[in-house]
Design a protein around this motif. Structure first.
Motif, PDB file in Angstrom:
ATOM      1  N   ILE A 151       0.880  -1.172   0.000  1.00  0.00           N
ATOM      2  CA  ILE A 151       0.000   0.000   0.000  1.00  0.00           C
ATOM      3  C   ILE A 151       0.911   1.214   0.000  1.00  0.00           C
ATOM      4  O   ILE A 151       1.829   1.317   0.824  1.00  0.00           O
ATOM      5  CB  ILE A 151      -0.900   0.030   1.249  1.00  0.00           C
ATOM      6  CG1 ILE A 151      -1.791  -1.212   1.305  1.00  0.00           C
ATOM      7  CG2 ILE A 151      -1.733   1.317   1.280  1.00  0.00           C
ATOM      8  CD1 ILE A 151      -2.487  -1.393   2.646  1.00  0.00           C
ATOM      9  N   LYS A 152       0.678   2.123  -0.923  1.00  0.00           N
ATOM     10  CA  LYS A 152       1.481   3.347  -0.991  1.00  0.00           C
ATOM     11  C   LYS A 152       0.740   4.455  -0.244  1.00  0.00           C
ATOM     12  O   LYS A 152      -0.412   4.757  -0.552  1.00  0.00           O
ATOM     13  CB  LYS A 152       1.714   3.765  -2.440  1.00  0.00           C
ATOM     14  CG  LYS A 152       2.496   5.085  -2.554  1.00  0.00           C
ATOM     15  CD  LYS A 152       2.829   5.427  -3.985  1.00  0.00           C
ATOM     16  CE  LYS A 152       1.620   5.873  -4.738  1.00  0.00           C
ATOM     17  NZ  LYS A 152       1.914   6.306  -6.117  1.00  0.00           N
ATOM     18  N   VAL A 153       1.416   5.045   0.729  1.00  0.00           N
ATOM     19  CA  VAL A 153       0.903   6.205   1.437  1.00  0.00           C
ATOM     20  C   VAL A 153       1.702   7.400   0.919  1.00  0.00           C
ATOM     21  O   VAL A 153       2.927   7.444   1.061  1.00  0.00           O
ATOM     22  CB  VAL A 153       1.071   6.057   2.962  1.00  0.00           C
ATOM     23  CG1 VAL A 153       0.524   7.279   3.681  1.00  0.00           C
ATOM     24  CG2 VAL A 153       0.381   4.783   3.451  1.00  0.00           C
ATOM     25  N   ALA A 154       1.021   8.340   0.288  1.00  0.00           N
ATOM     26  CA  ALA A 154       1.671   9.508  -0.303  1.00  0.00           C
ATOM     27  C   ALA A 154       1.459  10.723   0.588  1.00  0.00           C
ATOM     28  O   ALA A 154       0.317  11.078   0.896  1.00  0.00           O
ATOM     29  CB  ALA A 154       1.095   9.786  -1.686  1.00  0.00           C
ATOM     30  N   PHE A 155       2.542  11.330   0.993  1.00  0.00           N
ATOM     31  CA  PHE A 155       2.501  12.601   1.720  1.00  0.00           C
ATOM     32  C   PHE A 155       2.803  13.679   0.686  1.00  0.00           C
ATOM     33  O   PHE A 155       3.943  13.805   0.220  1.00  0.00           O
ATOM     34  CB  PHE A 155       3.535  12.621   2.851  1.00  0.00           C
ATOM     35  CG  PHE A 155       3.235  11.646   3.952  1.00  0.00           C
ATOM     36  CD1 PHE A 155       2.403  12.008   5.003  1.00  0.00           C
ATOM     37  CD2 PHE A 155       3.767  10.365   3.932  1.00  0.00           C
ATOM     38  CE1 PHE A 155       2.116  11.110   6.022  1.00  0.00           C
ATOM     39  CE2 PHE A 155       3.491   9.471   4.950  1.00  0.00           C
ATOM     40  CZ  PHE A 155       2.660   9.836   5.995  1.00  0.00           C
ATOM     41  N   PHE A 156       1.782  14.439   0.299  1.00  0.00           N
ATOM     42  CA  PHE A 156       1.911  15.358  -0.820  1.00  0.00           C
ATOM     43  C   PHE A 156       2.912  16.484  -0.575  1.00  0.00           C
ATOM     44  O   PHE A 156       3.487  17.008  -1.521  1.00  0.00           O
ATOM     45  CB  PHE A 156       0.536  15.927  -1.204  1.00  0.00           C
ATOM     46  CG  PHE A 156      -0.433  14.853  -1.593  1.00  0.00           C
ATOM     47  CD1 PHE A 156      -0.117  13.910  -2.560  1.00  0.00           C
ATOM     48  CD2 PHE A 156      -1.667  14.756  -0.989  1.00  0.00           C
ATOM     49  CE1 PHE A 156      -1.002  12.902  -2.922  1.00  0.00           C
ATOM     50  CE2 PHE A 156      -2.573  13.761  -1.334  1.00  0.00           C
ATOM     51  CZ  PHE A 156      -2.242  12.835  -2.308  1.00  0.00           C
ATOM     52  N   ARG A 157       3.133  16.851   0.666  1.00  0.00           N
ATOM     53  CA  ARG A 157       4.146  17.851   1.018  1.00  0.00           C
ATOM     54  C   ARG A 157       5.194  17.207   1.934  1.00  0.00           C
ATOM     55  O   ARG A 157       5.752  17.843   2.813  1.00  0.00           O
ATOM     56  CB  ARG A 157       3.506  19.058   1.706  1.00  0.00           C
ATOM     57  CG  ARG A 157       2.473  19.781   0.878  1.00  0.00           C
ATOM     58  CD  ARG A 157       3.114  20.629  -0.215  1.00  0.00           C
ATOM     59  NE  ARG A 157       2.103  21.420  -0.885  1.00  0.00           N
ATOM     60  CZ  ARG A 157       1.895  21.391  -2.190  1.00  0.00           C
ATOM     61  NH1 ARG A 157       2.627  20.635  -2.959  1.00  0.00           N
ATOM     62  NH2 ARG A 157       0.961  22.127  -2.735  1.00  0.00           N
ATOM     63  N   GLY A 158       5.462  15.931   1.688  1.00  0.00           N
ATOM     64  CA  GLY A 158       6.360  15.159   2.535  1.00  0.00           C
ATOM     65  C   GLY A 158       7.791  15.640   2.565  1.00  0.00           C
ATOM     66  O   GLY A 158       8.544  15.291   3.472  1.00  0.00           O
ATOM     67  N   GLY A 159       8.186  16.464   1.602  1.00  0.00           N
ATOM     68  CA  GLY A 159       9.530  17.037   1.623  1.00  0.00           C
ATOM     69  C   GLY A 159       9.736  17.955   2.813  1.00  0.00           C
ATOM     70  O   GLY A 159      10.868  18.216   3.213  1.00  0.00           O
ATOM     71  N   GLY A 160       8.636  18.421   3.419  1.00  0.00           N
ATOM     72  CA  GLY A 160       8.721  19.305   4.573  1.00  0.00           C
ATOM     73  C   GLY A 160       8.571  18.590   5.899  1.00  0.00           C
ATOM     74  O   GLY A 160       8.471  19.231   6.939  1.00  0.00           O
ATOM     75  N   ILE A 161       8.555  17.261   5.876  1.00  0.00           N
ATOM     76  CA  ILE A 161       8.390  16.455   7.079  1.00  0.00           C
ATOM     77  C   ILE A 161       9.764  15.967   7.538  1.00  0.00           C
ATOM     78  O   ILE A 161      10.604  15.603   6.721  1.00  0.00           O
ATOM     79  CB  ILE A 161       7.462  15.248   6.792  1.00  0.00           C
ATOM     80  CG1 ILE A 161       6.058  15.721   6.451  1.00  0.00           C
ATOM     81  CG2 ILE A 161       7.449  14.288   7.954  1.00  0.00           C
ATOM     82  CD1 ILE A 161       5.136  14.607   5.986  1.00  0.00           C
ATOM     83  N   GLU A 162       9.981  15.947   8.850  1.00  0.00           N
ATOM     84  CA  GLU A 162      11.231  15.416   9.410  1.00  0.00           C
ATOM     85  C   GLU A 162      10.930  14.372  10.466  1.00  0.00           C
ATOM     86  O   GLU A 162      10.098  14.627  11.333  1.00  0.00           O
ATOM     87  CB  GLU A 162      12.060  16.550  10.014  1.00  0.00           C
ATOM     88  CG  GLU A 162      12.616  17.509   8.987  1.00  0.00           C
ATOM     89  CD  GLU A 162      13.589  16.869   7.997  1.00  0.00           C
ATOM     90  OE1 GLU A 162      14.245  15.855   8.352  1.00  0.00           O
ATOM     91  OE2 GLU A 162      13.673  17.357   6.872  1.00  0.00           O
ATOM     92  N   PRO A 163      11.590  13.228  10.449  1.00  0.00           N
ATOM     93  CA  PRO A 163      12.391  12.756   9.324  1.00  0.00           C
ATOM     94  C   PRO A 163      11.488  12.474   8.130  1.00  0.00           C
ATOM     95  O   PRO A 163      10.314  12.159   8.286  1.00  0.00           O
ATOM     96  CB  PRO A 163      13.040  11.476   9.847  1.00  0.00           C
ATOM     97  CG  PRO A 163      12.092  10.966  10.882  1.00  0.00           C
ATOM     98  CD  PRO A 163      11.464  12.200  11.494  1.00  0.00           C
ATOM     99  N   LYS A 164      12.048  12.604   6.957  1.00  0.00           N
ATOM    100  CA  LYS A 164      11.262  12.422   5.739  1.00  0.00           C
ATOM    101  C   LYS A 164      10.779  10.972   5.603  1.00  0.00           C
ATOM    102  O   LYS A 164      11.525  10.049   5.911  1.00  0.00           O
ATOM    103  CB  LYS A 164      12.097  12.791   4.521  1.00  0.00           C
ATOM    104  CG  LYS A 164      12.413  14.273   4.452  1.00  0.00           C
ATOM    105  CD  LYS A 164      13.153  14.605   3.194  1.00  0.00           C
ATOM    106  CE  LYS A 164      13.556  16.057   3.097  1.00  0.00           C
ATOM    107  NZ  LYS A 164      13.123  16.990   4.056  1.00  0.00           N
ATOM    108  N   PRO A 165       9.548  10.785   5.136  1.00  0.00           N
ATOM    109  CA  PRO A 165       9.134   9.421   4.782  1.00  0.00           C
ATOM    110  C   PRO A 165      10.156   8.843   3.798  1.00  0.00           C
ATOM    111  O   PRO A 165      10.729   9.575   2.989  1.00  0.00           O
ATOM    112  CB  PRO A 165       7.755   9.626   4.154  1.00  0.00           C
ATOM    113  CG  PRO A 165       7.239  10.871   4.834  1.00  0.00           C
ATOM    114  CD  PRO A 165       8.461  11.753   4.966  1.00  0.00           C
ATOM    115  N   PRO A 166      10.402   7.535   3.839  1.00  0.00           N
ATOM    116  CA  PRO A 166      11.583   6.956   3.209  1.00  0.00           C
ATOM    117  C   PRO A 166      11.644   6.888   1.687  1.00  0.00           C
ATOM    118  O   PRO A 166      12.728   6.769   1.128  1.00  0.00           O
ATOM    119  CB  PRO A 166      11.626   5.540   3.785  1.00  0.00           C
ATOM    120  CG  PRO A 166      10.220   5.236   4.163  1.00  0.00           C
ATOM    121  CD  PRO A 166       9.626   6.545   4.581  1.00  0.00           C
TER     122      PRO A 166
END
Length: 135
Positions: free
Chosen positions: A81-96
């Motif tokens: 299952i793919k979970v997409a964080f649309f602004r995930g570049g701004g999350i720390e630590p980044k989703p892998p």
């Protein structure tokens, strides 16, 4: 009632719509182990972001702020299952998992994965606090 058609990768085909009902229909139609994983993920998202807005678009559940923007999407593939964080570049630590889009990051859930629920909820909270993505 007929069962929803499963598209490529076992992704349920659910009509687009706003609210919890179409998202729950998608989760109920997720094949095999993915259904329990989808239910668990949905509960985590709701716990992390009380009152989260939900919608079905492009055969994927989307989670957002209720203003027409979204911070997270879910999609079934054959083995995960793919979970997409649309602004995930701004999350720390980044989703892998990286995306072609520098802002988007992914987290993949496989059948035998041991989830770090605290980490997932932290990512969800951070994602919800960022400006949403508008389709």
């Amino acid at each position: 009632m007929t069962e929803p058609k499963l598209l490529s990768g076992g992704n349920p085909q659910i009509p687009k719509g706003d609210g919890d009902a179409p998202v729950q229909a998608y989760i109920a139609a997720m094949p095999g182990w993915k259904r329990a994983a989808g239910e668990r993920l949905d509960r985590l998202i709701e716990a992390a972001v009380p009152g989260v807005a939900k919608a079905m678009k492009w055969n994927s559940p989307l989670y957002g702020a209720g203003d027409g923007t979204f911070f997270l999407g879910v999609h079934c593939f054959n083995k995960y299952i793919k979970v997409a964080f649309f602004r995930g570049g701004g999350i720390e630590p980044k989703p892998p998992v990286e995306s072609k889009d520098k802002d988007t990051r992914y987290f993949h859930i496989h059948e035998d994965d041991d989830w770090d629920e605290a980490r997932i909820m932290d990512w969800v909270r951070q994602a919800a606090a960022l400006p949403g993505w508008k389709p």
